[in-house]
Write a protein that holds these residues in place. Structure first.
Motif, PDB file in Angstrom:
ATOM      1  N   PHE B  48       0.939  -1.392  -0.119  1.00  0.00           N
ATOM      2  CA  PHE B  48       0.120  -0.030   0.011  1.00  0.00           C
ATOM      3  C   PHE B  48       0.754   1.100  -0.016  1.00  0.00           C
ATOM      4  CE2 PHE B  48      -3.280  -3.024   1.526  1.00  0.00           C
ATOM      5  CZ  PHE B  48      -4.233  -2.696   0.675  1.00  0.00           C
ATOM      6  N   LYS B  49       2.115   1.122   0.079  1.00  0.00           N
ATOM      7  CA  LYS B  49       3.043   2.259  -0.158  1.00  0.00           C
ATOM      8  C   LYS B  49       3.351   2.317  -1.399  1.00  0.00           C
ATOM      9  CE  LYS B  49       5.580   1.618   4.090  1.00  0.00           C
ATOM     10  NZ  LYS B  49       6.840   1.088   4.311  1.00  0.00           N
ATOM     11  N   ASN B  50       3.330   1.546  -2.297  1.00  0.00           N
ATOM     12  CA  ASN B  50       3.554   1.694  -3.803  1.00  0.00           C
ATOM     13  C   ASN B  50       2.500   2.275  -4.385  1.00  0.00           C
ATOM     14  OD1 ASN B  50       4.181   1.116  -6.170  1.00  0.00           O
ATOM     15  ND2 ASN B  50       5.456  -0.710  -6.069  1.00  0.00           N
ATOM     16  N   PRO B  51       2.772   3.405  -4.996  1.00  0.00           N
ATOM     17  CA  PRO B  51       1.544   4.042  -5.603  1.00  0.00           C
ATOM     18  C   PRO B  51       1.235   3.410  -6.911  1.00  0.00           C
ATOM     19  CG  PRO B  51       3.586   5.189  -5.889  1.00  0.00           C
ATOM     20  CD  PRO B  51       3.798   4.376  -4.856  1.00  0.00           C
ATOM     21  N   LEU B  52       2.028   2.706  -7.492  1.00  0.00           N
ATOM     22  CA  LEU B  52       1.732   1.796  -8.734  1.00  0.00           C
ATOM     23  C   LEU B  52       0.604   0.669  -8.596  1.00  0.00           C
ATOM     24  CD1 LEU B  52       3.313   2.162 -11.271  1.00  0.00           C
ATOM     25  CD2 LEU B  52       4.423   0.066 -10.985  1.00  0.00           C
ATOM     26  N   TYR B  53       0.511   0.088  -7.372  1.00  0.00           N
ATOM     27  CA  TYR B  53      -0.179  -0.977  -6.825  1.00  0.00           C
ATOM     28  C   TYR B  53      -1.607  -0.336  -6.674  1.00  0.00           C
ATOM     29  CZ  TYR B  53       3.403  -4.302  -7.052  1.00  0.00           C
ATOM     30  OH  TYR B  53       4.465  -5.301  -7.647  1.00  0.00           O
ATOM     31  N   ILE B  54      -1.374   0.791  -5.806  1.00  0.00           N
ATOM     32  CA  ILE B  54      -2.703   1.612  -5.568  1.00  0.00           C
ATOM     33  C   ILE B  54      -3.449   2.076  -6.775  1.00  0.00           C
ATOM     34  CG2 ILE B  54      -3.550   3.444  -4.485  1.00  0.00           C
ATOM     35  CD1 ILE B  54      -2.647   1.860  -2.398  1.00  0.00           C
ATOM     36  N   GLU B  55      -2.622   2.563  -7.569  1.00  0.00           N
ATOM     37  CA  GLU B  55      -3.045   2.896  -9.162  1.00  0.00           C
ATOM     38  C   GLU B  55      -4.049   1.572  -9.918  1.00  0.00           C
ATOM     39  OE1 GLU B  55      -0.873   4.960 -11.876  1.00  0.00           O
ATOM     40  OE2 GLU B  55      -2.143   4.740 -13.384  1.00  0.00           O
ATOM     41  N   GLY B  56      -3.366   0.641  -9.663  1.00  0.00           N
ATOM     42  CA  GLY B  56      -3.686  -0.587 -10.343  1.00  0.00           C
ATOM     43  C   GLY B  56      -4.993  -1.116  -9.757  1.00  0.00           C
ATOM     44  N   LEU B  57      -5.106  -1.097  -8.425  1.00  0.00           N
ATOM     45  CA  LEU B  57      -6.518  -1.242  -7.541  1.00  0.00           C
ATOM     46  C   LEU B  57      -7.573  -0.435  -8.062  1.00  0.00           C
ATOM     47  CD1 LEU B  57      -5.488  -2.431  -4.146  1.00  0.00           C
ATOM     48  CD2 LEU B  57      -6.763  -3.741  -5.967  1.00  0.00           C
ATOM     49  N   LEU B  58      -7.152   0.889  -8.018  1.00  0.00           N
ATOM     50  CA  LEU B  58      -8.106   1.977  -8.337  1.00  0.00           C
ATOM     51  C   LEU B  58      -8.720   1.754  -9.777  1.00  0.00           C
ATOM     52  CD1 LEU B  58      -6.929   5.023  -6.622  1.00  0.00           C
ATOM     53  CD2 LEU B  58      -8.687   3.615  -5.832  1.00  0.00           C
ATOM     54  N   GLU B 217     -10.459  -9.197 -14.798  1.00  0.00           N
ATOM     55  CA  GLU B 217     -10.210  -9.681 -16.119  1.00  0.00           C
ATOM     56  C   GLU B 217      -8.685  -9.395 -16.311  1.00  0.00           C
ATOM     57  OE1 GLU B 217     -11.795 -11.013 -18.618  1.00  0.00           O
ATOM     58  OE2 GLU B 217     -10.527 -10.640 -20.350  1.00  0.00           O
ATOM     59  N   LEU B 218      -8.146 -10.753 -16.847  1.00  0.00           N
ATOM     60  CA  LEU B 218      -6.523 -10.427 -17.530  1.00  0.00           C
ATOM     61  C   LEU B 218      -6.426 -10.228 -18.618  1.00  0.00           C
ATOM     62  CD1 LEU B 218      -3.737 -10.578 -16.691  1.00  0.00           C
ATOM     63  CD2 LEU B 218      -4.281 -13.094 -16.798  1.00  0.00           C
ATOM     64  N   GLY B 219      -7.080 -10.882 -19.511  1.00  0.00           N
ATOM     65  CA  GLY B 219      -6.965 -11.078 -20.923  1.00  0.00           C
ATOM     66  C   GLY B 219      -6.983  -9.800 -21.827  1.00  0.00           C
ATOM     67  N   THR B 220      -8.320  -9.100 -21.458  1.00  0.00           N
ATOM     68  CA  THR B 220      -8.421  -8.002 -22.341  1.00  0.00           C
ATOM     69  C   THR B 220      -7.526  -6.892 -21.994  1.00  0.00           C
ATOM     70  OG1 THR B 220     -10.701  -8.540 -22.229  1.00  0.00           O
ATOM     71  CG2 THR B 220     -10.163  -6.341 -22.989  1.00  0.00           C
ATOM     72  N   PRO B 221      -7.217  -6.515 -20.794  1.00  0.00           N
ATOM     73  CA  PRO B 221      -6.105  -5.410 -20.502  1.00  0.00           C
ATOM     74  C   PRO B 221      -4.537  -5.913 -21.207  1.00  0.00           C
ATOM     75  CG  PRO B 221      -7.192  -5.959 -18.485  1.00  0.00           C
ATOM     76  CD  PRO B 221      -7.737  -6.898 -19.505  1.00  0.00           C
ATOM     77  N   VAL B 229      -3.392  -2.403 -14.149  1.00  0.00           N
ATOM     78  CA  VAL B 229      -4.533  -2.883 -13.238  1.00  0.00           C
ATOM     79  C   VAL B 229      -3.882  -4.160 -12.568  1.00  0.00           C
ATOM     80  CG1 VAL B 229      -6.675  -2.199 -14.963  1.00  0.00           C
ATOM     81  CG2 VAL B 229      -5.115  -4.460 -15.470  1.00  0.00           C
ATOM     82  N   THR B 230      -4.577  -4.437 -11.545  1.00  0.00           N
ATOM     83  CA  THR B 230      -4.457  -5.396 -10.460  1.00  0.00           C
ATOM     84  C   THR B 230      -3.834  -6.857 -11.382  1.00  0.00           C
ATOM     85  OG1 THR B 230      -5.430  -4.261  -8.952  1.00  0.00           O
ATOM     86  CG2 THR B 230      -4.469  -6.462  -8.221  1.00  0.00           C
ATOM     87  N   ALA B 231      -4.803  -7.297 -12.011  1.00  0.00           N
ATOM     88  CA  ALA B 231      -4.417  -8.402 -12.652  1.00  0.00           C
ATOM     89  C   ALA B 231      -3.352  -8.540 -13.679  1.00  0.00           C
ATOM     90  CB  ALA B 231      -5.714  -8.891 -13.603  1.00  0.00           C
ATOM     91  N   VAL B 232      -3.136  -7.764 -14.384  1.00  0.00           N
ATOM     92  CA  VAL B 232      -2.008  -7.757 -14.931  1.00  0.00           C
ATOM     93  C   VAL B 232      -0.689  -7.680 -14.141  1.00  0.00           C
ATOM     94  CG1 VAL B 232      -0.710  -6.620 -16.800  1.00  0.00           C
ATOM     95  CG2 VAL B 232      -3.111  -6.667 -16.949  1.00  0.00           C
ATOM     96  N   GLN B 233      -0.717  -6.863 -13.265  1.00  0.00           N
ATOM     97  CA  GLN B 233       0.203  -6.717 -12.410  1.00  0.00           C
ATOM     98  C   GLN B 233       0.635  -7.913 -11.664  1.00  0.00           C
ATOM     99  OE1 GLN B 233      -1.124  -3.593  -9.919  1.00  0.00           O
ATOM    100  NE2 GLN B 233      -0.062  -2.072 -10.891  1.00  0.00           N
ATOM    101  N   ILE B 234      -0.501  -8.956 -11.272  1.00  0.00           N
ATOM    102  CA  ILE B 234      -0.267 -10.167 -10.709  1.00  0.00           C
ATOM    103  C   ILE B 234       0.538 -10.894 -11.593  1.00  0.00           C
ATOM    104  CG2 ILE B 234      -1.392 -12.078  -9.828  1.00  0.00           C
ATOM    105  CD1 ILE B 234      -3.607 -10.294  -8.706  1.00  0.00           C
ATOM    106  N   TYR B 235       0.020 -10.897 -12.940  1.00  0.00           N
ATOM    107  CA  TYR B 235       0.429 -11.885 -13.964  1.00  0.00           C
ATOM    108  C   TYR B 235       2.032 -11.431 -14.222  1.00  0.00           C
ATOM    109  CZ  TYR B 235       1.169 -13.686 -18.829  1.00  0.00           C
ATOM    110  OH  TYR B 235       1.447 -14.427 -19.923  1.00  0.00           O
ATOM    111  N   ASN B 236       2.371 -10.219 -14.120  1.00  0.00           N
ATOM    112  CA  ASN B 236       3.630 -10.058 -14.370  1.00  0.00           C
ATOM    113  C   ASN B 236       4.424 -10.611 -12.924  1.00  0.00           C
ATOM    114  OD1 ASN B 236       3.474  -8.901 -16.841  1.00  0.00           O
ATOM    115  ND2 ASN B 236       2.834  -6.750 -16.201  1.00  0.00           N
TER     116      ASN B 236
END
Lengths: 398, 563
Positions: B48-58, B217-221, B229-236
């Motif tokens: 939650f300190k990482n703005p990248l992940y916060i942005e992904g969630l939002l 959703e992972l595929g479309t993004p 987005v969080t899904a892609v961040q998890i995938y990576n």
């Protein structure tokens, strides 16, 4: 086959559906389980079929306990209330099903013969290729019956088989089913809430209420000698009049009620003076043509309601203390209300006696009774009736 | 049925669920809370300190809200029309608008990029009309591609909502509405005060499904390179999962959020499902439209359908085009990509792999689904309702979360080390497909069983037929249409499964279609064209399956997509 139920108890969560029922059903007997809805009669039947297991007590077929026998090994034939015909099979395949299961498999030729014979007996042979959804209710009923009988079951179980049929067909099927099971000599257990069905078809009948057996007996026993107020009221209906035994003289019992003294023929002397009792008087035992007979059991009250039933007419008579007696008169020629038939029954109505009963006529101002329809008579119309002492049933008060 | 049998079946199903659903989830959750062998919240605080992940969630949340909103606007009017009115062309239009559901948005992305991209169809049309010149070409995908992703997902997901809504509306006893009208409440008021409250649970069921789906959703993004987005961040994050525990925490956040939405939906709307005293009879409850009103209804369906298949038309055109660049339609046509696709090492094996995985998963689902449905509907087990709820849970858990759980549970040193997908993902893929689609089959089978009276089975047993044979000879034939529909759905969704496939298939020889599509799409040069050709094949294949399913289930199809 003999079916014997010994102290059967069945609970569904907190509800006791069957509460210590013991019954002996004899070989070849047409036995009825009769009672209002929720009395446990269907549960009993399902326990005999094996679809549910008693919590307590034993079920014996010819002396052998079958509690642990699964339904498919009990050799009973059941007709379900909704018939339960398999919609994906033809009439023929529905009926033949029981001859294709393990232990009852037989050669195709014999199977065809047996199914054919059964369908013939049911007058259904032309419809063998049809699917059940293209049959009328009565036809479906016959298929269900054929399907249950073709396996030669040791016992035939019927769960309100006629309740989905129209009134006329129901009467025909009563006769037909009774004739069939008697012809086959098969033990038959029949569940119904329709007392007319039971009275007209049963050899013997058990009356159930709230999971208990109230009385077991032949239809005549139940009707003429009901064991208690519930049975008297459930079978045929009865006027239940509370009272107290005053005296017992020469085989007659004198009972005091709130609107007068009754005399009942009581051969057994079952009640002693002082005992609290209830009189059960069948509506049809009330004779409104009170001109004949003795003065025994002769009463007068106010006619408050007449209900035209077609083959009969029901009259409601309010007694002096407010108790309402119901009378039923049947037979042709009853024009809407009993008072006119014999005339003298209406005290204080000389104008009507023998009169041509013309509505609107000047003579009948006090008696709206004449209008011919199920009109509401004015409260002031007095009526007399009497009851034969043989027809007064004395029961223990509850 | 006998309780011992029911208990055995339930125990078997529960232990399978325990091993392949709850266990991987539990391990993932645990991994998010344990660092250096100690229970800690440090991973979450890092996250939650990482703005990248916060942005992904939002972004994920915004994507879900926008997509669901678009879906409701598109599907609710259609559902009202379909359930209450008859008009020319309705029977095939209502079938056609379901088509997009089986056309993966993932593939459609290829087409959308071709249409909305800076050198795409829309700009070409504008240039041809002399409204614009190529130097001013606009990238209609939008900056960050947010709207492209949302629209693509909405065009894919609206059938799910539509089916739920139609089922809910068809279930409303028409006499309830007539009673309202009889008391002087008609038109819009009647809809707002009577119809809407009655269909709310059904709408919400569909809405929750769409919401969670687009949230995770992972595929479309991925196809739009929309990586925040969080899904892609998890995938990576899977690549270096040994090094950083952050993906575990991301997965847990996603799981909690999805479960939260699901629970919220159940709490607010699930319980207030109204029992109809009489089931709605479709006969007589629809009204014939004619003239301009029929035309308007027809037009609305046609527009939504055309919009929804536009991406896929793009895919089809791409697959046949020699070159498609700055022109409205391809400038040259060819079958070359189909020929090349046949020869490419990724395509044919991937089709074979997908069929193999999906068939096995479908078989497992049918067996488990029927067994579970029999226990749920026919047994007297006290906790059969709980069993039902547990079996439905995989619907509420996003595919990406579960796939991540499978990777976690097969890490070296864990119980299922032998199933590690880096060597051979076959078993895990089949399990993943089966677990995720089991709810559909169970719902289909339950719906079937509830429609046939128990006395049909009792009659067979009464005539001497043992229980197992009764199921085979009476029960299964009677619910066969439902089972076929449920099975086909399970199969086609397994064929389309994106997140499990992308995450678990890590070796080319085991790639299923979706992973092959993604990999092909990444190949420079002819890659996108080959991917389009492969996409067209899978579309054809799945289109046929869905039409069959729809034929088998009719309006009851909606029941399968209920939460």
């Amino acid at each position: 086959m003999n079916v014997s139920l010994q102290a059967i108890v069945k609970r569904f969560d907190a509800v006791i559906a069957v509460d210590g029922v013991s019954l002996e059903i004899h070989d070849g007997e047409c036995f009825f389980l009769l009672g209002p809805s929720g009395c446990g009669k269907t549960t009993l039947l399902r326990m005999i079929a094996g679809f549910c297991v008693p919590d307590e007590g034993r079920i014996l077929f010819d002396g052998q306990p079958v509690n642990d026998l699964p339904p498919h090994r009990r050799n009973t034939g059941m007709v379900f209330q909704n018939y339960a015909l398999w919609p994906h099979l033809t009439v023929f395949d529905n009926v033949a099903f029981g001859l294709t299961v393990p232990g009852r498999t037989c050669p195709a030729s014999e199977r065809r013969k047996r199914v054919g014979r059964m369908l013939e007996a049911m007058h259904m042979e032309d419809l063998a290729r049809r699917k059940p959804n293209r049959l009328s209710g009565g036809q479906q009923q016959r298929v269900a019956l054929a399907r249950a009988l073709v396996i030669d079951p040791a016992c035939l179980l019927l769960d309100e088989p006629l309740s989905n049929l129209d009134a006329k067909l129901r009467l025909e099927m009563r006769v037909e089913i009774r004739r069939l099971v008697k012809q086959l000599g098969i033990t038959t257990i029949y569940v119904t809430h329709d007392q007319k069905e039971a009275l007209s078809m049963a050899d013997r009948c058990a009356i159930l209420r709230q999971g208990r057996v109230e009385q077991v007996g032949s239809p005549r026993d139940l009707y003429e000698r009901p064991a208690n107020r519930f049975v008297a009221d459930f079978i045929g209906g009865a006027n239940l009049v509370p009272g107290k035994v005053r005296a017992v003289i020469n085989g007659f019992t004198i009972i005091a009620t709130t609107f007068g003294e009754w005399t009942a023929r009581d051969l057994h002397g079952a009640f002693q003076p002082g005992a609290a009792v209830a009189l059960a008087i069948r509506p049809e035992a009330l004779h409104l043509h009170a001109s004949s007979g003795t003065d025994l059991n002769r009463f007068a009250g106010c006619l408050t309601e007449t209900i035209y039933l077609g083959e009969a007419t029901e009259s409601w008579i309010r007694m002096a203390d407010g108790f309402v007696m119901k009378a039923l008169e049947s037979g042709p020629g009853i024009p809407g209300r009993p008072a006119i038939a014999g005339g003298p029954a209406i005290a204080g109505g000389p104008a009507i006696a023998g009169g041509p009963a013309i509505a609107g006529g000047p003579a009948i101002t006090g008696g709206p009774v004449i209008t011919g329809g199920p009109a509401r008579p004015a409260a002031s119309v007095e009526i007399q009736f009497h009851v034969n002492p043989d027809d007064v049933i004395v029961l223990a008060a509850e | 049925m006998k309780n011992t049998g029911a208990i055995l079946i339930a125990a078997a199903i529960l232990s399978l669920l325990g091993l392949f659903f709850f266990w991987p989830l539990a391990l993932t959750v645990k991994s998010a809370f344990v660092f250096n062998r100690q229970w800690t919240l440090v991973i979450f605080s890092e996250l939650f300190k990482n703005p990248l992940y916060i942005e992904g969630l939002l972004n994920s949340l915004a994507l879900a809200i926008v997509t669901t909103g678009l879906v409701v606007c598109m599907a609710l009017p259609l559902a009202m029309l379909a359930a209450r009115f008859d008009f020319w062309g309705k029977s095939w239009l209502t079938g056609l608008i379901l088509l997009p559901m089986i056309l993966p948005p993932f593939v459609g992305a290829i087409g959308i990029r071709q249409i909305l991209g800076p050198y795409g169809v829309i700009n070409a049309v504008l240039v041809n009309l002399h409204l614009m010149d190529w130097p001013q070409a606009v990238d209609w995908l939008g900056r960050g591609r947010f709207w492209a992703v949302a629209v693509t997902e909405a065009l894919h997901l609206y059938p799910i909502f539509y089916l739920n809504a139609v089922a809910a509306i068809a279930n409303v006893d028409p006499t309830l509405e007539e009673a309202a009208e009889n008391m002087g409440c008609a038109g819009w008021r009647r809809f707002r005060r009577i119809t809407l409250p009655l269909i709310m649970p059904g709408l919400f069921a569909g809405g929750t499904l769409v919401f969670i789906w687009s949230f995770t959703e992972l595929g479309t993004p991925l196809m739009f390179d929309y990586s925040r987005v969080t899904a892609v961040q998890i995938y990576n994050g899977i690549q270096d999962i040994g090094a950083s525990p952050l993906p575990y925490a991301l997965v847990v956040v996603m799981l909690v959020a999805s479960a939260g939405f699901y629970a919220l939906g159940k709490l607010v709307f699930g319980r207030s499902g109204y029992e109809m005293m009489a089931k709605g009879s479709t006969a007589g409850s629809t009204q014939q439209l004619s003239g301009a009103r029929a035309g308007a209804a027809f037009g609305l369906f046609a527009i939504v359908f055309l919009l929804a298949i536009l991406p896929h038309i793009g895919v089809i055109l791409t697959s046949f085009s020699q070159a498609w660049y700055r022109s409205v339609t391809p400038s040259q046509w060819t079958l070359e990509w189909y020929r090349q696709a046949l020869g490419h090492g990724l395509t044919l094996p991937s089709i074979r792999n997908s069929c193999y995985y999906s068939l096995l998963a479908m078989g497992a689902d049918l067996i488990l689904g029927v067994a579970a449905a029999v226990v749920i509907v026919r047994s007297s087990l006290r906790w059969r309702g709980t069993l039902d709820t547990l079996i439905m849970l995989p619907l509420a858990v996003p595919g990406i979360v579960l796939a991540f759980g499978y990777i976690t549970m097969s890490q070296p040193g864990r119980l299922f080390e032998g199933l590690n997908p880096t060597d051979n993902p076959t078993v895990l893929l089949i399990i993943a497909y089966a677990v995720r689609r089991l709810p559909y089959v169970v719902r289909a089978a339950v719906a079937g069983l509830q429609q046939i009276s128990a006395s049909l089975e009792e009659a067979a047993e009464n005539l001497g037929c043992p229980p197992v044979q009764t199921v085979a000879r009476i029960t299964l034939p009677l619910i066969s249409a439902n089972l076929m529909a449920g099975g086909l759905l399970a199969f086609s969704f397994a064929m389309l499964e994106v997140s499990d496939s992308l995450m678990l298939a890590q070796k080319q020889a085991y790639f299923p279609i979706t992973k092959a599509l993604y990999e092909l799409f990444q190949v420079l040069g002819n890659g996108p064209y080959l991917a389009a050709a492969l996409g067209v094949w899978s579309m054809l294949f799945l289109g046929i399956t869905l039409l069959l399913t729809n034929r088998l289930m009719g309006q009851r199809l909606g029941a399968v997509f209920r939460l």
